[in-house]
Design an enzyme around this catalytic site. Structure first.
Site, PDB file in Angstrom:
ATOM      1  N   GLY A 253       0.786  -1.217   0.000  1.00 57.27           N
ATOM      2  CA  GLY A 253       0.000   0.000   0.000  1.00 57.27           C
ATOM      3  C   GLY A 253       0.820   1.271   0.000  1.00 57.27           C
ATOM      4  CG  HIS A 553       0.047  21.518  10.308  1.00 59.07           C
ATOM      5  ND1 HIS A 553       0.204  20.405  11.102  1.00 59.07           N
ATOM      6  CD2 HIS A 553      -0.159  21.060   9.047  1.00 59.07           C
ATOM      7  CE1 HIS A 553       0.115  19.320  10.351  1.00 59.07           C
ATOM      8  NE2 HIS A 553      -0.117  19.683   9.100  1.00 59.07           N
ATOM      9  CD  GLU A 574      -1.989  16.287  10.660  1.00 62.81           C
ATOM     10  OE1 GLU A 574      -0.795  16.671  10.739  1.00 62.81           O
ATOM     11  OE2 GLU A 574      -2.433  15.644   9.699  1.00 62.81           O
ATOM     12  CE1 TYR A 577       2.969  17.741  10.537  1.00 60.90           C
ATOM     13  CE2 TYR A 577       3.585  19.380   8.889  1.00 60.90           C
ATOM     14  CZ  TYR A 577       2.928  18.212   9.231  1.00 60.90           C
ATOM     15  OH  TYR A 577       2.237  17.521   8.266  1.00 60.90           O
TER      16      TYR A 577
END
Length: 710
Positions: A253, A553, A574, A577
């Protein structure tokens, strides 16, 4: 065919067109059109080709089951694109220069959409079509339209290895392909408009398919199968695909991070791959998430982080949560209906005249609906649009808006020293080919007043230079926020990534946002302490609906929800970072920031299908105190929630940190440090995540009993 004479002249303004050696004239039917000549990749200067008027003939090949009887559409034969785009014929790369600096007359039978729009006609050979739609170096923003007709040969559909004469291309970034029929089946593609990726598809963004029927024939794939291996901003709308869709590569994958399919029919199955970790070993790399709504599918295969369906006939049953003694983990969040929908507007041709169909809003819907009737929406003549090209200024665009015009943004980047001001109800701003509005003076890109029914669709928003306070603002705020339940302001496929303190603020009530990626952008060299990039989205309006959202972010909270009656279907978040350290990433006394904050005074809210994922790629061992911070009340409901830490190499090893809790201060941590560098049971049920947890429903009766705290 009308004869064309090419007259070679020296270039009048080489500094304006640095890639140009000459300006030519096309003499056709007594008219002379000055045209820019681009270099062929081989280095020679080649002449342009201009669209020619031709005979009229019928175009409908097949009628959707939902289509009412009507007269056949008419089409005009064309050699290449309408006054723009690139086409390769007999080895020549052809392009037309549009002389107007910022807009062109809205001729609705032969509109000039500029050099970055290519229109394909059935009179073209398959070789010409494949050359015209092939990837272009540098991935320029471009729109490709197919006029009604059938394209390619179906002869190899049962054995793609033998296929010849098919339409077959890989879509590069910034490419949008659409049909110009009233129904998807008015344009029939025998072949494959596919996206490939090797190793990782986490960067396969910005390519779309709209209003097409595809008979999938892709060499290298199984019969009746097309691969679409993408992450965000690669949406399908009004697609009728007669076969299967491969959303990953064969085992082991390829990692990807999801997409949106809306108002479409896929007769076969869709396969995301099987990423389930078991006691026997790890799963495959998969497409981690997907949102499908108001569609019909033949089936769904695979397991990963979260798969969300609303109003989808043929969707798998709702099954989300951790593994139990009797069954494995579930990754499916399924709703019978979508609470609020308003499909994206689209361009089509009606008896030779270009129009824009603007759908109406509907509630509690399921299945696809492609009819262009008054119940579903209204058709706007092209004369009601100002067709802009990227040299248009904010002053010019605002002047046209003030006159009552809608905007059609042709592909390219529009540098704006002031925001677009939308103060007329039912205004439509629609982009082609990933057009981008770029705020350059720190004043934002789009401001919508307290007026209902505004439609913003299919463009991107950026910001450079001085940071804006807000890039996109819907509603002026104040006690009277405006908005309409029956005619909501709607934002579809508008993606934001620019330099701003807050990317988007929704002050108006009843706003609907469908299919959006909002993230930080333009922050290179900006200090961590700088307020730019602090917040993603702030919702102040009541009864606001989001369907299909990625927000990522920002330094602080990704999404802050202050309004009542809100509902979200599919949300991915999210944290940043690169927080420098835990002490520099604090929310008062709390570690980090929640990715979603529901204000303490909110009385009602519902979210179906949520994911929060950390990846501190600078090696920071950082935690957020929770993924979601929310009051715990019976009318604030979360269904299908997951949080995880992405396995990723960083200086000195692999990612660590995560979330201390998913909700408030309840429950266990998502902590990559417990098994850093691995993805396996018992820490993670999905390959690619070092640690993850799933919650089927929150709050439970027990959570309500003690107020949502330990």
């Amino acid at each position: 065919m009308t004869a064309v004479t090419v007259v070679r002249r020296s270039c009048a303004s080489p500094e304006r067109w640095p890639a140009c050696d000459h300006v030519h004239s096309l003499q056709s039917s007594g008219r002379t059109v000055r045209s820019r000549i681009r270099h062929h990749p081989g280095g020679r200067c080649v002449p342009p080709i201009r669209s020619m008027k031709g005979r009229i003939d019928a175009s409908h090949q097949e009628v959707s089951p939902m289509t009412r009887s009507r007269k056949p559409m008419q089409k005009r034969r064309m050699v290449a694109g309408l006054a723009g785009g690139a086409l390769t014929v007999s080895g020549l790369t052809l392009s037309v220069f549009v002389g107007a600096p910022s807009a062109v007359a809205a001729d609705d039978t032969n509109p000039d959409f500029g050099p970055n729009v290519t229109i394909i006609d059935p009179s073209m050979t398959t070789e010409q079509i494949n050359a015209a739609i092939a990837p272009v170096a540098g991935n320029p923003r471009r729109q490709i339209f197919f006029k009604p007709g059938t394209y390619g040969s179906a002869a190899g559909q049962n054995d793609p290895s033998t296929a010849t004469g098919i339409v077959n291309t890989t879509l590069n970034a910034n490419t949008a392909i659409g049909g110009l029929g009233a129904q998807p089946n008015d344009v029939r593609i025998n072949g494959a408009l596919h996206v490939e990726a090797a190793g990782s598809a986490l960067g396969t963004f910005a390519r779309t398919l709209t209003n097409l029927s595809i008979n999938p024939i892709q060499p290298g794939e199984d019969p009746h199968t097309m691969r679409w291996l993408t992450s965000q901003t690669a949406h399908w709308r009004r697609i009728d695909l007669r076969g299967d869709v491969d959303l990953t590569n064969p085992a082991p994958g390829t990692f990807a991070f999801g997409n949106v399919i809306a108002n479409s029919r896929i007769t076969g199955k869709l396969d995301v791959g099987n990423g389930q970790n078991t006691a026997e070993g790890q799963g495959d790399q998969t497409n981690a998430m997907y949102y499908t709504r108001n569609s019909q599918i033949g089936g769904w295969e695979g397991f990963s982080s979260k798969m969300v369906f609303s109003g989808v006939k043929g969707a798998p049953k709702d099954n989300f949560g951790p593994a139990t003694a009797k069954s494995g983990p579930g990754d499916k969040v399924t709703l019978k209906n979508t609470p609020v929908t308003r499909e994206a507007p689209f361009l089509y041709v009606d008896r030779g005249h270009y129009k824009v169909f603007v759908p109406k809003a509907r509630t509690n819907t399921s299945g696809y609906d492609w009819d262009l009737n008054s119940r579903n929406g209204s058709s706007l003549a092209l004369s009601r649009f100002y067709i802009a090209n990227p040299t248009a200024t904010a002053a010019t665009l605002n002047q046209e808006l003030a006159k009552g015009k809608n905007l059609l943004l042709t592909p390219g980047v529009y540098d704006l020293d002031a925001p677009l001001q939308v103060n007329r109800p039912d205004t439509v701003i629609m982009g082609l080919g990933f057009a981008q509005l770029n705020a350059t003076a720190g004043l934002g890109a789009v401001k919508v007043g307290n007026v209902p029914g505004v439609v913003l669709s299919a463009f991107s928003v950026g910001g450079t230079g001085t940071a804006s306070d807000v890039l996109v603002q819907i509603g002026s705020g104040g006690a009277k926020r405006g908005g309409s339940e029956k005619n909501p302001t709607t934002i579809s496929d508008v993606h934001i990534a620019g330099k701003a303190v807050t990317a988007e603020v929704i002050n108006q009530d009843h706003v609907l946002v469908d299919g959006s990626w909002v993230r930080t952008g333009g922050l290179g060299g900006v200090a961590w302490s700088d307020p730019a990039g602090s917040h993603g989205i702030v919702v102040n309006g009541d009864d606001v609906t989001w369907t299909g959202l990625w927000v990522e972010h920002f330094k602080k909270t990704q999404m802050t929800w202050n309004g009542d009656g809100g509902q979200v279907v599919f949300l991915e978040t999210e944290p940043p970072y690169t927080p420098p350290s835990q002490p520099e990433w604090m929310n008062g006394a709390k570690e980090g920031y929640p990715t979603l904050k529901i204000a303490d005074d909110v009385k009602s809210f519902r979210l179906d299908g949520f994911g929060a994922y950390t990846r501190f790629s600078n090696g920071c061992v950082c935690f957020a105190s929770s993924a979601i911070e929310t009051p715990v009340k019976k009318d604030i409901v979360f269904h299908g929630v997951t949080a995880g830490s992405i396995m990723f190499p960083v200086p000195g090893g692999f990612t660590k940190g995560g979330f201390r809790h998913i909700f408030n201060d309840l429950g266990p941590a998502v902590d990559a440090g417990l098994d850093s560098g691995n993805s396996r049971l018992p820490y993670s049920d999905t390959f690619g995540f070092t640690s993850n947890l799933r919650i089927a429903l929150f709050p439970t009766k027990a959570d309500l009993g003690h107020g949502g705290h330990r």
